[in-house]
Design a protein around this motif. Structure first.
Motif, short mmCIF file in Angstrom:
data_model
loop_
_atom_site.label_atom_id
_atom_site.label_comp_id
_atom_site.label_asym_id
_atom_site.label_seq_id
_atom_site.Cartn_x
_atom_site.Cartn_y
_atom_site.Cartn_z
N GLN A 1 13.45 -15.13 -41.83
CA GLN A 1 12.32 -15.97 -41.97
C GLN A 1 10.91 -15.41 -41.69
OE1 GLN A 1 13.04 -18.95 -39.08
NE2 GLN A 1 10.83 -19.58 -39.45
N HIS A 2 10.95 -14.49 -40.73
CA HIS A 2 9.70 -13.98 -40.24
C HIS A 2 9.17 -12.79 -41.10
CE1 HIS A 2 10.71 -16.25 -36.27
NE2 HIS A 2 9.33 -16.46 -36.46
N ALA A 3 10.25 -12.02 -41.74
CA ALA A 3 9.83 -10.94 -42.58
C ALA A 3 9.30 -11.66 -43.79
CB ALA A 3 11.30 -10.27 -43.20
N GLU A 4 9.68 -12.78 -44.19
CA GLU A 4 9.07 -13.49 -45.11
C GLU A 4 7.67 -14.06 -44.94
OE1 GLU A 4 10.02 -14.41 -48.34
OE2 GLU A 4 8.72 -16.02 -48.97
N PHE A 5 7.54 -14.61 -43.72
CA PHE A 5 6.34 -15.27 -43.00
C PHE A 5 5.30 -14.17 -43.09
CE2 PHE A 5 3.88 -15.80 -39.15
CZ PHE A 5 3.13 -16.95 -39.56
N ILE A 6 5.55 -13.05 -42.76
CA ILE A 6 4.38 -12.08 -42.50
C ILE A 6 3.63 -11.51 -43.65
CG2 ILE A 6 5.20 -11.32 -40.43
CD1 ILE A 6 6.13 -8.63 -41.52
N THR A 7 4.33 -11.69 -44.89
CA THR A 7 3.74 -10.93 -46.19
C THR A 7 2.86 -12.09 -47.12
OG1 THR A 7 5.71 -11.81 -47.31
CG2 THR A 7 5.87 -9.81 -46.44
N GLN A 8 2.88 -13.23 -46.49
CA GLN A 8 1.82 -14.05 -47.38
C GLN A 8 1.41 -15.07 -46.42
OE1 GLN A 8 3.63 -16.35 -50.40
NE2 GLN A 8 5.73 -16.29 -49.26
N ARG A 9 0.03 -15.64 -46.97
CA ARG A 9 -0.77 -16.74 -46.31
C ARG A 9 -1.02 -16.76 -44.87
NH1 ARG A 9 -0.16 -20.76 -50.44
NH2 ARG A 9 -1.24 -22.39 -49.02
N VAL A 10 -1.09 -15.33 -44.59
CA VAL A 10 -1.39 -15.35 -43.04
C VAL A 10 -2.43 -14.28 -42.94
CG1 VAL A 10 0.94 -15.56 -42.06
CG2 VAL A 10 0.40 -13.29 -43.12
N SER A 11 -3.16 -14.47 -41.74
CA SER A 11 -4.50 -13.45 -41.27
C SER A 11 -3.72 -12.40 -40.82
CB SER A 11 -5.30 -14.31 -40.51
OG SER A 11 -6.61 -13.66 -40.54
N ILE A 12 -4.12 -11.14 -41.07
CA ILE A 12 -3.34 -10.06 -40.24
C ILE A 12 -4.40 -9.29 -39.16
CG2 ILE A 12 -1.52 -8.08 -40.53
CD1 ILE A 12 -0.78 -9.23 -43.16
N LEU A 13 -4.31 -8.86 -38.14
CA LEU A 13 -5.08 -8.25 -37.39
C LEU A 13 -4.23 -7.01 -36.51
CD1 LEU A 13 -7.99 -8.97 -37.24
CD2 LEU A 13 -6.64 -10.95 -37.37
N ARG B 1 -1.07 -17.81 -39.64
CA ARG B 1 -1.32 -18.93 -40.73
C ARG B 1 -2.16 -19.92 -40.39
NH1 ARG B 1 3.93 -20.10 -43.80
NH2 ARG B 1 3.55 -17.96 -44.38
N PRO B 2 -3.39 -19.72 -41.03
CA PRO B 2 -4.70 -20.52 -40.69
C PRO B 2 -4.28 -22.17 -40.71
CG PRO B 2 -5.38 -18.82 -41.93
CD PRO B 2 -3.77 -18.82 -41.88
N SER B 3 -3.54 -22.45 -41.78
CA SER B 3 -3.17 -23.80 -41.92
C SER B 3 -2.37 -24.50 -40.85
CB SER B 3 -2.67 -24.15 -43.52
OG SER B 3 -1.37 -23.43 -43.58
N THR B 4 -1.46 -23.65 -40.32
CA THR B 4 -0.42 -24.27 -39.13
C THR B 4 -0.48 -23.68 -37.91
OG1 THR B 4 1.41 -22.69 -39.85
CG2 THR B 4 1.40 -24.51 -41.14
N HIS B 5 -1.36 -22.67 -37.47
CA HIS B 5 -1.56 -21.81 -36.33
C HIS B 5 -0.42 -21.32 -35.86
CE1 HIS B 5 -4.94 -24.07 -35.54
NE2 HIS B 5 -4.43 -25.31 -35.68
N GLU B 6 0.76 -21.22 -36.96
CA GLU B 6 1.99 -20.44 -36.76
C GLU B 6 1.53 -19.15 -36.51
OE1 GLU B 6 6.33 -19.98 -38.65
OE2 GLU B 6 4.85 -21.35 -39.70
N THR B 7 2.09 -18.30 -35.63
CA THR B 7 1.72 -17.07 -35.21
C THR B 7 2.53 -16.02 -34.73
OG1 THR B 7 -0.63 -17.93 -34.52
CG2 THR B 7 -0.04 -15.59 -33.97
N LEU B 8 2.69 -14.70 -35.22
CA LEU B 8 3.71 -13.98 -34.68
C LEU B 8 3.12 -12.84 -34.54
CD1 LEU B 8 6.92 -13.50 -34.53
CD2 LEU B 8 6.71 -12.23 -36.62
N GLN B 9 3.45 -11.81 -33.24
CA GLN B 9 2.89 -10.75 -32.86
C GLN B 9 4.17 -9.57 -32.89
OE1 GLN B 9 -0.14 -8.50 -29.98
NE2 GLN B 9 -0.03 -10.65 -29.62
N LEU B 10 3.79 -8.59 -33.56
CA LEU B 10 4.95 -7.46 -33.36
C LEU B 10 4.32 -6.22 -33.04
CD1 LEU B 10 5.79 -7.34 -37.25
CD2 LEU B 10 7.02 -8.41 -35.15
N LYS B 11 4.99 -5.71 -32.28
CA LYS B 11 4.56 -4.34 -31.38
C LYS B 11 5.39 -3.13 -31.79
CE LYS B 11 2.26 -6.70 -27.89
NZ LYS B 11 1.43 -6.58 -26.69
N GLY B 12 4.72 -2.01 -31.86
CA GLY B 12 5.22 -0.71 -32.04
C GLY B 12 4.95 0.45 -31.34
#
Lengths: 447, 167
Positions: free
Chosen positions: B14-26, B81-92
């Motif tokens: 689900q998150h792999a799908e989430f991060i590829t579209q409709r998200v702002s990425i920093l 995701r700007p429209s929902t504020h849904e946010t995920l942070q990945l670290k490496g």
């Protein structure tokens, strides 16, 4: 190219979320969204501290940070290299950010989540424009200086306080298109602000009061700082602040002697600016709009300049109103005909009722009571500010209290509430009480 | 720090799908003096085993970040995701700079359109929308890393929750 922070202030309005990167001691980076990047001055910004989180942990261990902000007009990105200095948990900066955060939170439906714990102050080491991107055409912001100049010219032409109040609000509407505005004076003896002029509201609200710390105006007054918000928060609206003021009112101010505060029901942008002479608060200038993000940094700059000029002019005109030495003429007043007006005065708080309708209280109430008594008992109708100032019974506060502003308040309340009693200016520091009906006075002493 | 193995990606489907579209990425890293660097990414792809994420970056916009990553700096990426504020942070722990191909360029375009659509939903208009998502014509590279930790950062009670690896 060196970019001044003031050149990118519109990126700091909160329209587009800003992002902060920090790093832990071990070099692990962390990214966080920020509710606010607040412009403090050319070398400093303050970031909202809302949660004890990774960001917090990082900046306490390693004070270096970088924040990315975005221009809401053309999407240009800027990076600010920062050095954390300190956290403020009270005072003007904190209260300013708290008010703004409350607005942002209610705008984004996050009221329960967002609470300001502190204002983190950072030194700005460098402002960098992120390369790339396509140039876009953006409508330039209008220049405000010519409008400000026109407003100041209007102020300079005023010869008394009443004119000054009205000219201020008229010129704001005419030159700056600030259509909803009010002017409040500060009563230092009671720590309250009272409205002396307003423009753009169905009810004038003249005489209505707000306590220090109530709503945007009250908080800005208490902190002696301008506060500008682009998304209004429920908890900072007057209606609510005033109602809560009633609820917590322990000073015996009864509900029926309150004049309803005016103000937009759907106010979304608000800007409150203190009128200051040094640190002395004279009053507040306030503008609002139903439109979100209506007031810019430049508007705030302009209003602060206008307010400082207004404060100085205000002080000059009020002093000159009391320097008039000429005694009032003692021409007996003409006898009035008709049904008597019943005027009741409650000595406890100097509240005054005319035919059971509330008029005014406090210092203005005491002045009114003296005027109608002199009129009834000695047939006087001509008065001077100076004699009121010197009257031992009135016990007016010291000279810094503005008598002229209270007379204007009284004059305007009468104009709104009782057409048979009129205060007319007859010269600098002189006025006449015109009475068109007989008066029946009823004093209710302190029990 | 939690160590992942190749058969237990920290990203679930689900998150792999989430991060590829409709998200702002920093994307952030930092240098040896622990001064952070930060830039925007214009889309990403996730490897089929969900163990590798490759971010697409404009080179001229990302100089300090790329320098820090080349020097071995760790990486953090936020997807929101700007429209929902849904946010995920990945670290490496580290990342490598890799070339991108025509398919990646196509992914960048699709990603840009999806983000533009999302921010239009919350009221943004031209010219802001196009200016925000357009990097066409700029030199771009890929930044590949293996997420070793993922945190849900959607504002609210669950903010900061760490995602556990799903075998």
């Amino acid at each position: 190219m060196t970019i001044a922070l003031s050149q990118i202030r519109r990126c700091l309005e909160g329209a587009v979320p800003s992002v902060l990167a920090t790093a832990a001691q071990d070099g692990t980076p962390n990214i966080a969204y920020l509710s606010q990047v607040h412009y403090v001055d050319e070398k400093h910004v303050a970031l909202s501290y809302q949660f004890f989180n990774k960001t917090r942990e990082n900046i306490l261990a390693n004070p270096r940070a970088v924040v990315q902000v975005i221009d809401p007009a053309d999407a240009s990105h800027y990076r600010l290299q920062l050095q954390y200095l300190r956290t403020e948990t009270d005072g003007p900066l904190f209260e300013n950010m708290k008010a703004k955060l409350a607005g942002i939170a209610s705008h984004t439906g996050m009221s329960k989540v967002f609470r300001l714990l502190g204002s983190d102050v950072y030194r700005v080491l460098e402002v960098e424009c992120v390369l790339g991107g396509n140039p876009v055409t953006v409508t330039p912001e209008p220049h405000l200086l010519p409008n400000l100049r026109a407003c100041l010219a209007r102020l300079a032409g005023c010869s008394d306080l009443a004119q000054l109040f009205d000219a201020t609000l008229e010129s704001l509407a005419q030159f700056c298109r600030f259509d909803h505005a009010m002017l409040l004076m500060f009563d230092a003896s009671r720590n309250r602000l009272y409205t002396v002029a307003s423009r753009g509201y169905p009810q004038s609200g003249i005489g209505s009061e707000i306590g220090l710390g109530e709503g945007i105006i009250g908080v800005a007054a208490r902190e002696r700082t301008p506060i500008r918000i682009g998304y209004a928060a429920r908890e900072y609206l007057y209606g609510r602040a005033v109602r809560e003021g009633f609820a917590s009112s322990a000073d015996g101010d009864a509900l029926e002697t309150e004049i309803p505060f005016t103000g937009l029901a759907e106010s979304n942008s608000q800007l409150a600016v203190p009128l200051l002479l040094g640190r002395r608060l004279l009053g507040m200038l306030y503008v609002e709009s139903p439109q979100e993000l209506r007031f810019t940094f430049e508007d705030e700059d302009a209003l602060v300049v206008l307010a400082s000029q207004l404060a100085v002019t205000f002080e000059l005109l009020s002093q000159s109103a009391e320097q008039h030495e000429e005694p009032a003429t003692t021409t007996p007043a003409a006898t009035a005909q008709g049904v008597p007006l019943v005027i009741r005065h409650f000595a406890a708080d100097h509240s005054v009722f005319i035919d059971n309708d509330y008029l005014i209280k406090g210092v203005a109430g005491a002045i009114f009571w003296k005027l109608v008594r002199d009129r009834s008992e000695a047939g006087r109708s001509e008065f001077t500010n100076r004699e009121l100032r010197l009257d031992p019974e009135l016990k007016l506060p010291d000279i810094s209290d503005n008598l002229e502003a209270r007379l204007i308040l009284l004059q305007r309340r009468l104009a709104e509430r009782c057409p048979f009693l009129v205060i007319e200016k007859t010269g600098r520091g002189r006025f006449r009480l015109k009475v068109d009906r007989p008066l029946q006075l009823n004093d209710v002493p302190v029990r | 720090m939690h160590k992942k193995t190749s058969n237990s990606p920290v990203l679930d489907e689900q998150h792999a799908e989430f991060i590829t579209q409709r998200v702002s990425i920093l994307v952030a890293s930092c240098n040896a003096d622990r001064m952070p660097s930060l830039t925007r990414s214009f889309g990403c792809r996730v490897s089929p085993d969900r163990c590798t994420v490759t971010l697409f970056l404009s080179v001229p916009r990302s100089e300090s970040l790329l320098r820090d990553l080349r020097a071995g700096g760790a990486i953090a990426v936020v997807f929101s995701r700007p429209s929902t504020h849904e946010t995920l942070q990945l670290k490496g722990a580290s990342a490598s700079i890799v070339p991108i191909d025509v398919d990646d360029r196509a992914r960048m375009r699709t990603y840009g359109e999806s983000l533009a659509d999302d921010i239009r939903q919350i009221g943004w208009q031209e010219p802001f929308v196009s200016a925000l998502v357009t990097v066409l014509g700029e030199e771009a590279v890929g930044v590949s890393f293996t997420p070793n930790a993922a945190f849900v950062q959607t504002p609210g009670p669950a903010a900061g929750r760490r995602l556990e690896p799903n075998p």
